[in-house]
Design a protein around this motif. Structure first.
Motif, PDB file in Angstrom:
ATOM      1  N   GLY A  82       0.786  -1.224   0.000  1.00 13.84           N
ATOM      2  CA  GLY A  82       0.000   0.000   0.000  1.00 13.84           C
ATOM      3  C   GLY A  82       0.816   1.271   0.000  1.00 13.84           C
ATOM      4  O   GLY A  82       0.289   2.346  -0.303  1.00 13.84           O
ATOM      5  N   THR A  83       2.104   1.172   0.328  1.00  9.08           N
ATOM      6  CA  THR A  83       2.928   2.370   0.468  1.00  9.08           C
ATOM      7  C   THR A  83       4.155   2.383  -0.430  1.00  9.08           C
ATOM      8  O   THR A  83       4.812   3.416  -0.550  1.00  9.08           O
ATOM      9  N   CYS A  84       4.481   1.260  -1.058  1.00 11.92           N
ATOM     10  CA  CYS A  84       5.715   1.166  -1.845  1.00 11.92           C
ATOM     11  C   CYS A  84       5.646   2.046  -3.085  1.00 11.92           C
ATOM     12  O   CYS A  84       4.560   2.411  -3.552  1.00 11.92           O
ATOM     13  N   PRO A  85       6.799   2.407  -3.659  1.00 16.43           N
ATOM     14  CA  PRO A  85       6.789   3.163  -4.918  1.00 16.43           C
ATOM     15  C   PRO A  85       6.253   2.313  -6.059  1.00 16.43           C
ATOM     16  O   PRO A  85       6.225   1.075  -5.981  1.00 16.43           O
ATOM     17  N   ALA A  86       5.841   2.957  -7.145  1.00 17.82           N
ATOM     18  CA  ALA A  86       5.235   2.254  -8.274  1.00 17.82           C
ATOM     19  C   ALA A  86       6.182   1.205  -8.856  1.00 17.82           C
ATOM     20  O   ALA A  86       5.729   0.155  -9.333  1.00 17.82           O
ATOM     21  N   SER A  87       7.466   1.454  -8.804  1.00 23.80           N
ATOM     22  CA  SER A  87       8.431   0.517  -9.383  1.00 23.80           C
ATOM     23  C   SER A  87       8.420  -0.840  -8.697  1.00 23.80           C
ATOM     24  O   SER A  87       8.783  -1.849  -9.299  1.00 23.80           O
ATOM     25  N   ALA A  88       7.997  -0.884  -7.428  1.00 21.02           N
ATOM     26  CA  ALA A  88       7.967  -2.145  -6.673  1.00 21.02           C
ATOM     27  C   ALA A  88       6.559  -2.711  -6.550  1.00 21.02           C
ATOM     28  O   ALA A  88       6.381  -3.832  -6.059  1.00 21.02           O
ATOM     29  N   HIS A  89       5.562  -1.967  -6.989  1.00 16.18           N
ATOM     30  CA  HIS A  89       4.185  -2.346  -6.682  1.00 16.18           C
ATOM     31  C   HIS A  89       3.733  -3.606  -7.409  1.00 16.18           C
ATOM     32  O   HIS A  89       3.107  -4.487  -6.809  1.00 16.18           O
ATOM     33  N   ARG A  93       2.193  -6.785  -5.552  1.00 24.86           N
ATOM     34  CA  ARG A  93       0.766  -7.078  -5.729  1.00 24.86           C
ATOM     35  C   ARG A  93       0.567  -8.506  -6.228  1.00 24.86           C
ATOM     36  O   ARG A  93      -0.365  -9.212  -5.785  1.00 24.86           O
ATOM     37  N   ARG A  94       1.396  -8.942  -7.156  1.00 25.05           N
ATOM     38  CA  ARG A  94       1.292 -10.312  -7.649  1.00 25.05           C
ATOM     39  C   ARG A  94       1.540 -11.321  -6.521  1.00 25.05           C
ATOM     40  O   ARG A  94       0.944 -12.398  -6.506  1.00 25.05           O
ATOM     41  N   ARG A  95       2.405 -10.955  -5.586  1.00 24.92           N
ATOM     42  CA  ARG A  95       2.723 -11.862  -4.477  1.00 24.92           C
ATOM     43  C   ARG A  95       1.526 -12.047  -3.540  1.00 24.92           C
ATOM     44  O   ARG A  95       1.264 -13.149  -3.073  1.00 24.92           O
ATOM     45  N   HIS A 241       7.332  -8.148   7.267  1.00 29.17           N
ATOM     46  CA  HIS A 241       6.818  -7.264   8.318  1.00 29.17           C
ATOM     47  C   HIS A 241       6.040  -6.098   7.709  1.00 29.17           C
ATOM     48  O   HIS A 241       4.955  -5.746   8.182  1.00 29.17           O
ATOM     49  N   ASP A 242       6.571  -5.501   6.652  1.00 26.63           N
ATOM     50  CA  ASP A 242       5.893  -4.368   6.020  1.00 26.63           C
ATOM     51  C   ASP A 242       4.510  -4.766   5.509  1.00 26.63           C
ATOM     52  O   ASP A 242       3.545  -4.000   5.637  1.00 26.63           O
ATOM     53  N   GLN A 243       4.396  -5.963   4.919  1.00 27.00           N
ATOM     54  CA  GLN A 243       3.106  -6.397   4.407  1.00 27.00           C
ATOM     55  C   GLN A 243       2.115  -6.672   5.543  1.00 27.00           C
ATOM     56  O   GLN A 243       0.929  -6.322   5.448  1.00 27.00           O
ATOM     57  N   VAL A 244       2.583  -7.293   6.619  1.00 26.99           N
ATOM     58  CA  VAL A 244       1.702  -7.584   7.750  1.00 26.99           C
ATOM     59  C   VAL A 244       1.141  -6.287   8.322  1.00 26.99           C
ATOM     60  O   VAL A 244      -0.070  -6.153   8.555  1.00 26.99           O
ATOM     61  N   VAL A 245       2.010  -5.298   8.545  1.00 28.72           N
ATOM     62  CA  VAL A 245       1.554  -4.030   9.113  1.00 28.72           C
ATOM     63  C   VAL A 245       0.592  -3.331   8.151  1.00 28.72           C
ATOM     64  O   VAL A 245      -0.427  -2.763   8.574  1.00 28.72           O
ATOM     65  N   THR A 246       0.890  -3.382   6.860  1.00 31.14           N
ATOM     66  CA  THR A 246       0.021  -2.764   5.864  1.00 31.14           C
ATOM     67  C   THR A 246      -1.403  -3.298   5.963  1.00 31.14           C
ATOM     68  O   THR A 246      -2.380  -2.528   6.000  1.00 31.14           O
ATOM     69  N   ALA A 380      -8.423   3.941  -7.178  1.00 28.85           N
ATOM     70  CA  ALA A 380      -8.722   3.484  -8.535  1.00 28.85           C
ATOM     71  C   ALA A 380      -7.406   3.234  -9.243  1.00 28.85           C
ATOM     72  O   ALA A 380      -6.331   3.563  -8.732  1.00 28.85           O
ATOM     73  N   GLY A 381      -7.499   2.657 -10.429  1.00 30.94           N
ATOM     74  CA  GLY A 381      -6.302   2.441 -11.213  1.00 30.94           C
ATOM     75  C   GLY A 381      -5.420   1.332 -10.665  1.00 30.94           C
ATOM     76  O   GLY A 381      -5.862   0.489  -9.871  1.00 30.94           O
ATOM     77  N   PRO A 382      -4.137   1.318 -11.059  1.00 32.56           N
ATOM     78  CA  PRO A 382      -3.235   0.237 -10.643  1.00 32.56           C
ATOM     79  C   PRO A 382      -3.061   0.114  -9.126  1.00 32.56           C
ATOM     80  O   PRO A 382      -2.747  -0.968  -8.633  1.00 32.56           O
ATOM     81  N   ARG A 383      -3.271   1.219  -8.391  1.00 33.08           N
ATOM     82  CA  ARG A 383      -3.065   1.172  -6.943  1.00 33.08           C
ATOM     83  C   ARG A 383      -4.373   1.048  -6.161  1.00 33.08           C
ATOM     84  O   ARG A 383      -4.404   1.288  -4.951  1.00 33.08           O
ATOM     85  N   LYS A 384      -5.446   0.657  -6.839  1.00 30.23           N
ATOM     86  CA  LYS A 384      -6.706   0.450  -6.122  1.00 30.23           C
ATOM     87  C   LYS A 384      -6.511  -0.588  -5.032  1.00 30.23           C
ATOM     88  O   LYS A 384      -5.764  -1.562  -5.203  1.00 30.23           O
ATOM     89  N   CYS A 385      -7.179  -0.388  -3.906  1.00 33.09           N
ATOM     90  CA  CYS A 385      -7.037  -1.281  -2.758  1.00 33.09           C
ATOM     91  C   CYS A 385      -7.213  -2.734  -3.179  1.00 33.09           C
ATOM     92  O   CYS A 385      -8.234  -3.104  -3.768  1.00 33.09           O
ATOM     93  N   ILE A 386      -6.251  -3.562  -2.836  1.00 31.26           N
ATOM     94  CA  ILE A 386      -6.276  -4.964  -3.244  1.00 31.26           C
ATOM     95  C   ILE A 386      -7.348  -5.750  -2.501  1.00 31.26           C
ATOM     96  O   ILE A 386      -7.802  -6.795  -2.953  1.00 31.26           O
ATOM     97  N   ALA A 387      -7.776  -5.218  -1.351  1.00 30.01           N
ATOM     98  CA  ALA A 387      -8.742  -5.930  -0.505  1.00 30.01           C
ATOM     99  C   ALA A 387     -10.129  -5.311  -0.571  1.00 30.01           C
ATOM    100  O   ALA A 387     -10.936  -5.503   0.344  1.00 30.01           O
ATOM    101  N   ASP A 388     -10.443  -4.575  -1.631  1.00 28.57           N
ATOM    102  CA  ASP A 388     -11.737  -3.887  -1.692  1.00 28.57           C
ATOM    103  C   ASP A 388     -12.909  -4.861  -1.630  1.00 28.57           C
ATOM    104  O   ASP A 388     -13.892  -4.633  -0.920  1.00 28.57           O
TER     105      ASP A 388
END
Length: 436
Positions: A82-89, A93-95, A241-246, A380-388
């Motif tokens: 939810g917070t990473c730069p677009a280059s890592a997103h 997200r696939r993970r 850890h970053d993903q769990v907190v996110t 919306a778009g590529p960064r739309k919440c994955i858990a919507d």
């Protein structure tokens, strides 16, 4: 682009945003489609028109996640999905995407039903319920069991619930008053924030150790984070850890606040409450709601959607940073510009929604698909919440399951109002439980 007037020396518009954030945000569109504001030493360009917000959200590489809000979130959540730069997103997200695949939703719905039963087991007729506390307890248990550890001991839930609340409060203070010196002082709030950060880190370490020791694969988010990716690579402990907190921050607080506001709005509209009870009686006949009931729970779903419109769970002011010289709406924006938009402001525009401040779930009968940029509780778009889908399903199924057995009635004389700048949580919301 218009510069918002009335900026104070050093503080800018921070006092107006801190004291009356809703009025402040609703007033911005009267100054133009792009409005420049100052919060302390920071300057941001607020995008007020839905078409431009949609363009902003689609161009996630030109308008990358950054600025005031995400700088503060990264102090806690690091570079999670939810917070990473677009280059890592895309890689991240696939993970994590398989944890929210539709094939997993029946299992998630079963956990939701079980935790609703656990929450309501001690309820008694006539009891006064602290609604936000109860909903946070419920969503904490659901997220932890569904995504991280199905065998979680319920005795640990209150401490985790408290830590998540402290983190949200701390992020709110750091966003509203972006003065670093204030946040290094040994105040009670700052100490609570640091304790909460350590507690969540220790929890993550314990989850990692337990899963590695047992070698169990529960098919949930935690198992996916520890498994090799498609390229054979493994995430570091820091990345896990970053993903769990996110997901703790996003999954617990947003749904709990949505449910709390929904109960408040339902209680304030007896006609809608009566129709809600009629619907759940017809569909559920007293049993817990299941995933297959969603299509039949039309009004219940519209109540959840309308609550998300009135009280979107994300921050009142979401920020992005330009990564290159670009433009938006014909306005040039140099690299490094902080761009912001407000779901609350967009959702309350009278040119988009008739009687925008009214709770009107039936308005969604006529809205098959909202126009781009007009309904963005999950972005919306590529960064739309994955858990919507997870969040909306949980809100709908929980409302239906509880309404099938209980009526939540307002307390006479109680005034409930929204508080906070990161999220608008209901303040002083207790309701009386009446068993049906």
């Amino acid at each position: 682009m218009t510069a918002l007037p009335r900026a104070l020396p050093l503080l800018g518009h921070a006092p107006w945003f801190a004291l009356k954030p809703l009025d402040f945000l609703k007033s911005l569109s009267s100054h133009g489609d792009l409005v420049r504001i100052r919060l302390g030493p920071l300057t941001a360009c607020v995008v007020c028109h839905p078409t431009l917000v949609h363009q902003l959200l689609l161009a996630d590489r030109a308008f990358d996640k950054g600025g005031l809000l995400y700088d503060k979130l990264r102090e806690v959540a690091g570079n999670g999905v939810g917070t990473c730069p677009a280059s890592a997103h895309r890689r991240q997200r696939r993970r994590v995407q398989p944890a929210f695949h539709r094939d997993r939703m029946p299992g998630h719905a079963q956990v939701m039903a079980e935790e609703a039963a656990t929450l309501t087991a001690p309820w008694v007729n006539g009891q006064i319920l602290d609604v936000p506390n109860a909903m946070h307890r419920l969503t904490t248990a659901v997220v932890v069991r569904s995504l991280f550890d199905p065998g979680t001991d319920h005795s640990s839930i209150p401490a985790l619930q408290s830590s998540i609340g402290a983190l949200v409060d701390g992020i709110t203070r750091r966003m509203t008053w972006p003065l670093p010196l204030l946040h290094r002082l040994p105040t009670r709030g700052n100490r609570r924030y640091e304790r909460a950060r350590l507690h969540v880190r220790h929890l993550t370490d314990a989850l990692l150790s337990n899963l590695r020791a047992t070698g169990s694969d529960h098919g949930n988010l935690m198992s996916l984070l520890l498994a090799p990716g498609t390229d054979g690579s493994l995430l570091s402990d820091a990345e896990v850890h970053d993903q769990v907190v996110t997901f703790l921050l996003a999954g617990v607080g947003s749904t709990a606040i949505t449910l709390s506001w929904a109960w408040h709005l339902i209680g304030a509209h007896p006609d809608i409450q009566t129709r809600l009870h009629d619907e759940v009686d017809a569909v559920l006949a007293g049993r817990p709601a299941q995933l297959t009931d969603l299509d039949s729970l039309k009004l219940t779903g519209h109540i959840a959607t309308e609550t998300l419109r009135l009280y979107p769970p994300d921050s009142l002011l979401l920020t992005r940073t330009t990564t290159t010289d670009t433009e938006l709406g014909g306005h040039p924006l140099p690299v490094g510009t902080t761009i912001a938009f407000s779901p609350y402001q967009l959702h309350r525009r009278p040119d988009i929604y008739a009687t925008p401040d009214a709770f009107a779930p039936d308005r969604w009968d006529a809205i098959d698909k909202p126009a781009p940029g007009t309904f963005v509780p999950f972005g919306a778009g590529p960064r739309k919440c994955i858990a919507d889908t997870f969040v909306l399903a949980q809100a709908t199924l929980t409302l239906a399951t509880l309404a099938a057995r209980w009526q939540l009635s307002p307390i006479p004389g109680q005034t409930t109002r929204p508080v906070g700048q990161a999220v608008r949580a209901p303040h002083k919301l207790s309701m009386r439980l009446n068993q049906r």
